[in-house]
Design a protein around this motif. Structure first.
Motif, short mmCIF file in Angstrom:
data_model
loop_
_atom_site.label_atom_id
_atom_site.label_comp_id
_atom_site.label_asym_id
_atom_site.label_seq_id
_atom_site.Cartn_x
_atom_site.Cartn_y
_atom_site.Cartn_z
N ALA A 314 0.83 -1.69 0.27
CA ALA A 314 0.13 -0.02 0.23
C ALA A 314 0.69 1.11 0.50
CB ALA A 314 -1.01 -0.42 1.19
N ALA A 315 1.61 1.25 0.90
CA ALA A 315 2.95 2.06 0.74
C ALA A 315 3.08 3.01 -0.61
CB ALA A 315 4.25 2.30 2.03
N GLU A 316 3.86 1.70 -1.29
CA GLU A 316 4.64 2.08 -2.51
C GLU A 316 3.56 2.64 -3.69
OE1 GLU A 316 7.08 -1.28 -4.19
OE2 GLU A 316 7.89 -1.89 -1.72
N GLU A 317 2.25 1.47 -3.47
CA GLU A 317 1.20 2.63 -3.53
C GLU A 317 1.07 4.20 -3.69
OE1 GLU A 317 -0.15 1.71 -6.77
OE2 GLU A 317 1.53 -1.03 -6.67
N ALA A 318 0.63 4.44 -2.42
CA ALA A 318 0.77 5.20 -2.33
C ALA A 318 1.67 6.42 -2.39
CB ALA A 318 0.36 5.57 -0.62
N VAL A 319 2.93 6.26 -2.14
CA VAL A 319 3.96 6.83 -2.58
C VAL A 319 3.78 7.50 -4.13
CG1 VAL A 319 6.25 7.57 -2.51
CG2 VAL A 319 5.69 6.70 -0.52
N ARG A 320 3.60 6.12 -5.05
CA ARG A 320 3.80 6.59 -6.85
C ARG A 320 3.16 7.84 -6.69
NH1 ARG A 320 4.49 2.06 -10.32
NH2 ARG A 320 3.26 1.03 -8.50
N ALA A 321 1.91 7.82 -6.00
CA ALA A 321 0.08 8.56 -6.40
C ALA A 321 0.81 10.44 -5.89
CB ALA A 321 -0.23 8.25 -5.71
N PHE A 322 1.59 9.66 -4.72
CA PHE A 322 2.04 11.92 -3.81
C PHE A 322 2.93 12.15 -4.80
CE2 PHE A 322 5.14 13.62 -1.57
CZ PHE A 322 4.32 15.09 -0.90
N LEU A 323 4.31 10.80 -5.56
CA LEU A 323 5.72 11.69 -6.35
C LEU A 323 4.34 11.94 -7.63
CD1 LEU A 323 8.24 9.32 -5.53
CD2 LEU A 323 7.75 11.52 -4.33
N GLN A 324 3.63 11.94 -7.90
CA GLN A 324 2.89 12.28 -9.28
C GLN A 324 2.33 12.99 -9.08
OE1 GLN A 324 1.18 8.56 -11.12
NE2 GLN A 324 3.01 7.60 -11.64
N GLY A 325 1.48 13.47 -8.21
CA GLY A 325 1.05 14.82 -7.74
C GLY A 325 -0.69 14.13 -7.43
N GLY A 326 -0.94 13.04 -7.18
CA GLY A 326 -2.12 12.51 -7.57
C GLY A 326 -3.06 12.65 -6.33
N ILE A 327 -1.98 12.97 -5.29
CA ILE A 327 -2.64 12.51 -3.85
C ILE A 327 -2.09 13.47 -2.82
CG2 ILE A 327 -4.05 10.50 -3.89
CD1 ILE A 327 -1.07 9.66 -1.62
N PRO A 328 -2.63 14.37 -1.95
CA PRO A 328 -1.61 14.99 -1.10
C PRO A 328 -0.99 14.22 0.22
CG PRO A 328 -4.02 14.75 -0.44
CD PRO A 328 -3.84 14.52 -1.94
N PHE A 329 -0.20 15.16 0.86
CA PHE A 329 0.78 13.98 1.97
C PHE A 329 -0.29 13.06 2.80
CE2 PHE A 329 3.38 14.40 5.20
CZ PHE A 329 5.10 13.69 4.37
N LEU A 330 -0.78 13.70 3.43
CA LEU A 330 -1.60 13.55 4.75
C LEU A 330 -1.99 11.81 4.05
CD1 LEU A 330 -2.77 16.08 6.63
CD2 LEU A 330 -0.81 14.90 7.00
N ARG A 331 -2.51 12.02 2.34
CA ARG A 331 -3.75 10.67 1.72
C ARG A 331 -2.33 9.19 2.20
NH1 ARG A 331 -7.30 11.19 -0.85
NH2 ARG A 331 -7.51 13.21 -0.40
N ILE A 332 -1.36 9.32 2.06
CA ILE A 332 -0.64 8.68 2.25
C ILE A 332 -0.53 7.87 3.19
CG2 ILE A 332 2.45 7.78 2.37
CD1 ILE A 332 2.91 10.40 0.48
N ALA A 333 -0.60 8.75 4.41
CA ALA A 333 -1.36 7.76 5.67
C ALA A 333 -2.10 6.92 5.53
CB ALA A 333 -0.43 7.81 7.12
#
Ligand code: MG
Length: 372
Positions: A314-333
């Protein structure tokens, strides 16, 4: 007796990444001690070709050309080396670590996910095969050094230091607005993008607690993390008499990389610390309440079974989305928490079980992020 050392032959997985390049830098400066027998990277064929011309390994492998290595090509990859250096990032590192152990080779381990996701499998396999695992992460190397370059020495408590990342004193409102570019600007360490973002969320520190648990057989109650913004004290070991030993140095990964290859010997490597220039070192409590990824990692580590693999997928997917501008920082957690809640808890005894948990973690994350 400088001339009496045997040549150490190294097979390096992840040779074009941040750690891999520093491994090769160490080799470049100690040609009489080290030789590269095999190099592998994920996708940077051009860089691999240049490194192959320089280091003349017998085997070169680029996953983007040939897909992931088969069992027999992994055997060939590690066949000639003395040390398997696993510097690839991400969950795929587990496969390489297990293959290196299977080949009976000493493992210099810079891939965090091998122990986070597969700690039980990896440590049991290494024990069964009598294979040594040497930590390369700066914190775990510091502990290794404080224990006299042993993983089985007695201790009372382990204290991992954490720089705290670029957002240490941000409020929740400020954290909600941070960008990928800001997360990638780490104050003290220069690392790859995934681990840099993980340092900003403190997920990385949670990972390192799990790694310490497996490397040093320490119960979670005996491992602590403390913020140390200067990244000079790389970690500490407390002993039963109240003594504490620490390893200090400027932040430079070449030191733990080189030590993993030479210990108990030490070779010249990095500039020595000037204490009067530093003047002061600071320490503070880790603000776990503002950085929920840290607690989520610990929770998954303590739960065991499939939980760490779900967490990491889940973390690898979330960080990828964050780096692509797809989700805000807090959405990773939030994404990681959702995956840990929605994927049913299960035992995970085999590599196949862990791969399935990884897939479920990614699927749950994507569903949360993209709604499908
Ligand atoms: Mg570290």
């Amino acid at each position: 007796m400088a001339g009496s050392y045997a040549m150490t032959k190294i097979a390096l997985i992840g040779c074009t990444g941040s750690i891999g390049r520093q491994v090769l830098d160490v080799v470049r400066h100690n040609r009489e001690r080290f030789r590269i027998t095999a190099l592998a990277c994920r996708s940077n064929r051009q860089a691999l070709d240049a490194l192959a011309a320089e280091f003349q390994p017998k085997i070169c492998y680029c996953a983007a050309d040939g897909g992931s290595m088969s069992e027999s090509s992994l055997q060939d990859f590690f066949a000639e080396c003395d040390v398997a250096f696993i510097a690839a990032g991400g969950a795929e590192g587990l496969k390489y670590t297990l293959a290196a152990i299977g080949a009976g080779k000493k493992v210099a381990l810079a891939n965090k996910e091998s122990l986070v996701v597969g700690g039980k499998l990896v440590t049991e396999a290494a024990e069964k095969k009598g294979v040594e695992i040497v930590p390369v992460d700066s914190e775990h190397s510091a502990i290794f050094q404080a224990l006299g370059c042993r993983r089985d020495a007695p201790f009372e408590r382990l204290v991992l230091t954490a720089s705290g990342g670029p957002f240490l004193h941000h409020t929740r409102e400020q954290l909600a607005r941070v960008t990928a570019a800001e997360a990638l600007a780490h104050p003290t360490w220069n690392m790859g993008p995934k681990v840099t973002v993980d340092s900003a969320t403190l997920l990385n520190k949670g990972y390192e607690v799990i790694e310490a648990h497996w490397l040093y057989g320490a119960d979670y109650s005996r491992i602590q993390a403390v913020v140390h913004p200067e990244s000079i004290v790389h970690s500490l070991v407390y002993f039963r008499d109240g003594a504490a030993l620490a390893q200090l140095g400027y932040p430079d990964m070449r030191v733990p990389i080189q030590l993993a290859l030479t210990y108990p010997d030490r070779l010249p490597c990095a500039p020595m610390l000037d204490l009067t220039e530093l003047k002061a070192l600071h320490f503070e409590r880790l603000p776990a309440e503002r950085f929920p990824c840290y607690g989520l990692a610990l929770q998954a580590g303590k739960r065991g079974g499939n939980a760490p693999a779900v967490l990491n997928g889940a973390a690898e997917e979330a960080v990828r989305a964050f780096l692509q501008g797809g989700i805000p920082f807090l959405r990773i957690a939030e994404t990681i928490e959702e995956a840990l809640t929605s994927v049913p808890q299960a035992e995970a005894e085999t590599y196949a079980d862990l791969a399935e948990a990884d897939r479920q973690g990614r699927e749950a994350a994507r569903k949360y992020i993209y709604g499908k």
